[in-house]
Design an enzyme around this catalytic site. Structure first.
Site, PDB file in Angstrom:
ATOM      1  CE  LYS A  32      -4.058  22.187  45.055  1.00  0.00           C
ATOM      2  NZ  LYS A  32      -2.358  21.621  44.213  1.00  0.00           N
ATOM      3  CB  SER A  56      -3.685  17.756  44.239  1.00  0.00           C
ATOM      4  OG  SER A  56      -2.513  18.875  44.541  1.00  0.00           O
ATOM      5  CB  SER A  68      -0.845  19.200  42.306  1.00  0.00           C
ATOM      6  OG  SER A  68      -0.332  18.140  42.231  1.00  0.00           O
TER       7      SER A  68
END
Length: 463
Positions: free
Chosen positions: A84, A159, A183
């Site tokens: 990420k 996210s 997320s």
């Protein structure tokens, strides 16, 4: 590349690829090149891998091949993966999708990235996020929008949306995300993959904080953890990532308990599909209840209610009252609370944690929805307060499904997102298996047994 591993090699699990590397049936450079080729061929309309580090990755792969040739064996030696964008990785931008951070390039790796590298992972690049990691979509002014491989008109979640999209599209076998409001779990649910939100503080978050935050300060409730296409791969990554940070390791050592049971039928599962604050689409509710029926059919003790369950409205109140100041920290006009109000919140959290601990004396797993809907169409409304979701043909507040995430997050509990089925429209949906604090191997072990019994990840059409 060995004839037995040509073709769909990147569709193999991370565990199988590590074994193939160790047996010299494939080289790390071959795997890295295959993954790079897939990213270049598939990522255009998806836009998941937004920061690419292919040349350094190839050099890392060559070094991994040399180590394998010397007889070295490490948990991830030679395995290609992505991470990420919000994880610090020396030499690559860490923007959090937030324009004021667009020029920030850290000089040191986060703890998690350091551990992945030490285990031999070949990190190809970084995947997309929403601004400040604060949306159920993954679109930002720096890198643009990420689409869901199951339907490019829909969100992959946020996210860690780029993470889940890259996995579902078959670009990489393993990813490293983060979670405070679902997320990891929501993108896993939207994209049909596995994701694990670890127990709070099990994996150090140092190096995964906004650039203006002191290193190691962390954010309350935030965890970092893996996403994958199999439950066993979550366990492989957890074993690499878990353990105290450098200073704490002077006095602490990791000793996680094993899964409570080795047989699926020995589990005691509480299924909850109703929440006073978080509506669930009828199709998803029926699917999770149906999963309960299948579990019961193989001997699992399944309950549909329990007086031991904490009050769900109180759980959500405490979670949100801790979440909002944590998320807005350092921002202009941020929500603030007094010191005594904050201590009262921590007291309430402690009481809820005690209630959960008592419940887990009678149950091994609490199984719930991850989100009330399957992947929804991209939403460009700038004011998130004006956004809504359509559930059972009714409009509900956009962030209402966060209450499902908060069940585990607010009490610091581990939660594993498991592929549970597909809607009539063909979109995947998941369930979350919540377990006792620090019994992360229990939720992952349950997910692995359910995967063996009922199946797991399925590739999106065209991938």
């Amino acid at each position: 590349m060995s004839e037995t591993l040509t073709g769909d090699i990147l569709d193999a699990s991370a565990c199988d690829l590590v074994a193939a590397l160790a047996a010299r049936r494939v080289s790390a450079l071959e795997l890295a090149d295959a993954a790079i080729a897939r990213i270049e061929a598939r990522d255009g309309p998806i836009n998941a891998v937004v920061v690419r580090d292919f040349e350094r990755a190839r050099e890392t792969a060559k070094a991994a091949d040399a180590a394998l040739a010397r007889g070295e064996r490490r948990s991830l030696l030679g395995l290609p993966m992505t991470v990420k964008e919000s994880h610090n990785m020396a030499g690559l931008p860490t923007t959090w999708g937030f324009p004021p951070f667009k020029d920030y390039i850290p000089t040191a790796d986060s703890v998690g990235i350091s551990r992945l590298k030490a285990a031999g992972a070949v990190i190809l690049g970084k995947t997309n996020v929403p601004p400040f990691l604060a949306d159920y979509q993954s679109s930002n002014p720096i890198y643009g929008r990420t689409a869901n491989p199951w339907d490019l008109t829909r969100t992959p979640g946020g996210s860690s949306g780029g993470s889940a999209a890259a996995l579902a599209a078959g670009m990489v076998p393993l990813e490293f995300g983060s979670d405070i409001g679902g997320s990891i779990r929501m993108p896993a649910h939207f994209c049909g993959v596995y994701g694990h939100k670890p127990s709070f503080n099990l994996i150090p978050t140092r190096g995964h904080e906004p650039p203006m935050t002191p290193p190691g300060a962390g954010v309350l409730l935030v965890v970092v953890g893996p996403l994958a296409r199999t439950a066993a791969d979550l366990g492989l990554a957890l074993d690499v990532l878990a353990g105290p940070d450098t200073g704490d390791a002077v006095g602490y050592r990791l000793a996680l308990p094993q899964a409570r049971h080795g047989k699926l039928g020995d589990y005691r599962v509480l299924i909850i599909t109703e929440h006073p604050l978080a509506p669930v689409d009828d199709e998803i509710r029926a699917g999770i209840q149906g999963l309960g029926d299948r579990l019961a059919a193989v001997g699992v003790q399944v309950a549909r209610s329990s007086d031991l369950l904490p009050d769900l409205e109180e759980v959500n109140r405490v979670y949100m009252d801790i979440l909002m100041p944590s998320m807005s920290r350092g921002q202009p006009g941020a929500l603030t609370v007094s010191a005594h109000e904050w201590m009262a919140l921590l007291d309430a959290q402690a009481r809820l944690r005690s209630q959960w601990a008592r419940l887990f004396q009678d149950f091994d797993i609490v199984l719930t929805p991850v989100h009330g809907a399957a992947a929804f169409p991209h939403n460009d409304e700038a004011d998130m307060g004006k956004r809504t979701l359509t559930l059972n043909r009714q409009q509900v507040p956009y962030f209402a499904p966060a209450a499902w995430s908060g069940l585990a997050t607010g009490a610091n509990l581990p939660s594993t997102a498991i592929p549970a089925g597909r809607t009539r429209a063909g979109l995947p949906y998941g369930a979350q298996a919540i377990g006792p604090y620090l019994e992360d191997r229990n939720t992952i072990g349950f997910a692995a047994l359910a995967e063996r019994e009922f199946g797991g990840f399925q590739r999106p059409p065209g991938f």
